[in-house]
Design an enzyme around this catalytic site. Sequence first.
Site, PDB file in Angstrom:
ATOM      1  N   HIS A   1      28.443  47.550  66.695  1.00  0.00           N
ATOM      2  CA  HIS A   1      27.265  47.311  65.864  1.00  0.00           C
ATOM      3  C   HIS A   1      27.663  46.638  64.557  1.00  0.00           C
ATOM      4  CE1 HIS A   1      24.870  50.686  68.011  1.00  0.00           C
ATOM      5  NE2 HIS A   1      24.510  49.505  68.462  1.00  0.00           N
TER       6      HIS A   1
ATOM      7  N   ARG B   1      27.400  47.797  76.823  1.00  0.00           N
ATOM      8  CA  ARG B   1      26.146  47.214  77.310  1.00  0.00           C
ATOM      9  C   ARG B   1      26.368  46.693  78.729  1.00  0.00           C
ATOM     10  NH1 ARG B   1      26.990  45.190  72.013  1.00  0.00           N
ATOM     11  NH2 ARG B   1      25.442  45.942  70.492  1.00  0.00           N
TER      12      ARG B   1
ATOM     13  N   ARG C   1      24.523  53.938  77.868  1.00  0.00           N
ATOM     14  CA  ARG C   1      25.200  53.584  76.607  1.00  0.00           C
ATOM     15  C   ARG C   1      24.791  54.564  75.512  1.00  0.00           C
ATOM     16  NH1 ARG C   1      27.216  49.530  73.019  1.00  0.00           N
ATOM     17  NH2 ARG C   1      25.820  49.060  71.287  1.00  0.00           N
TER      18      ARG C   1
ATOM     19  N   HIS D   1      20.373  51.338  80.364  1.00  0.00           N
ATOM     20  CA  HIS D   1      20.802  51.254  78.963  1.00  0.00           C
ATOM     21  C   HIS D   1      20.954  52.634  78.335  1.00  0.00           C
ATOM     22  CE1 HIS D   1      21.525  49.170  75.210  1.00  0.00           C
ATOM     23  NE2 HIS D   1      20.676  49.984  74.601  1.00  0.00           N
TER      24      HIS D   1
ATOM     25  N   TYR E   1      22.745  57.939  66.381  1.00  0.00           N
ATOM     26  CA  TYR E   1      23.502  58.735  67.342  1.00  0.00           C
ATOM     27  C   TYR E   1      24.133  59.958  66.674  1.00  0.00           C
ATOM     28  CZ  TYR E   1      22.970  54.589  70.211  1.00  0.00           C
ATOM     29  OH  TYR E   1      22.444  53.538  70.919  1.00  0.00           O
TER      30      TYR E   1
END
Length: 372
Positions: free
Chosen positions: A341, A209, A318, A315, A350
């Site tokens: 996460h 991030r 990422r 962002h 993803y």
Amino acid sequence: MVGKANHRGFGHVRRLPSKRWQASYQGPDLGRHKAPRTFVTKVDAEAWLAAERALISEGKWSPAALRRSGDSGSIRLEQYAAGWLRERRLKPRTREGYEHLLRRYLLPAFGHAPLAQITPSHVRQWWVSLNEDTPTINARAYALLKAILNTAVADEELVANPCRIRSASSAHRARDIRPATIQELETIVEALPQNRRAIALLCSWCAMRIGEVLELRRKDLDLARGVVRVERAVARVSGRPVVGPPKSAAGRRAVTIPPHVVPALQQHLDSYVGRGANDLLFPARDGRSHLQPTVFNDAFRKARHAAGRDDLRVHDLRHTGATLAAMTGATLAELQQRLGHSTVVAALRYQHAAQGRDAAIAEALSQLAARK
């Protein structure tokens, strides 16, 4: 003397899950009567009981329900929300966001309303009046109202929560994110100023991030082992940088740096970073304070244009890194750890994106057969 649960004496006080105090007593009519509101301190609850006992002693008592008139029998939402917010341990950025939602969306609609008078119909009318072009903000505002009123139910200020709109707390993504290709990433990095290129490399290839990257110090980068340690993040609150832990507990992690990125990071350390262990990797012009995200955003807009990707946000780098990692065959658990996460839900997104490559592979196989 004011009594507690299972103690003799007049009345009963107890602390609710919200940390506020509730008072009640058995009246001359043998019915149980609760205070029309909860109290911040135990002393306030006891004072209310003392006043009720005095009315009984003086022969002036009547059932509390009959003494309530107008809106006085229920605490207003603006009062309850202020206490709700004050009693929660929140990150500064989160607190600022809640205060904005209250001030901009909730208080104008419900602020002066007693909690007991907020009905499902009122909530639906407010919901449909919101701007359809801001689905994420709308969902956050609704979720905050629902959370506040859930606590009010636990505090027995409400019998039931009037927020009953299905899926209103969940916003559908307004845009589909198309990850950058490796060639596009290379173009973006080359188009950035040399002292900003490492930011894009860490955001993409390490799936970090931007707040995590801008708080990195020399001590966090171990290029001999090829690891970057994520221990903190920086966020802008009221225009000032605030350093705290990463977004979630799982955000504290060690990320292995792809070997092809290590030389560029070493060059950045040698050319642009002070020698102290606590020196920032990406300081502002004064060399000490944090770089403002807007400074990098300005440079990034020019770089993405050079790559023909004006739709790409910072962002999204990422997101690109996470998708590339999934395409290598990384498992859900591996993606979850690399991204920091707390759950596998985002990692699963993803991985699904990577599985979508199967159609491209099939097309390429057909082209191979056609050429032959």
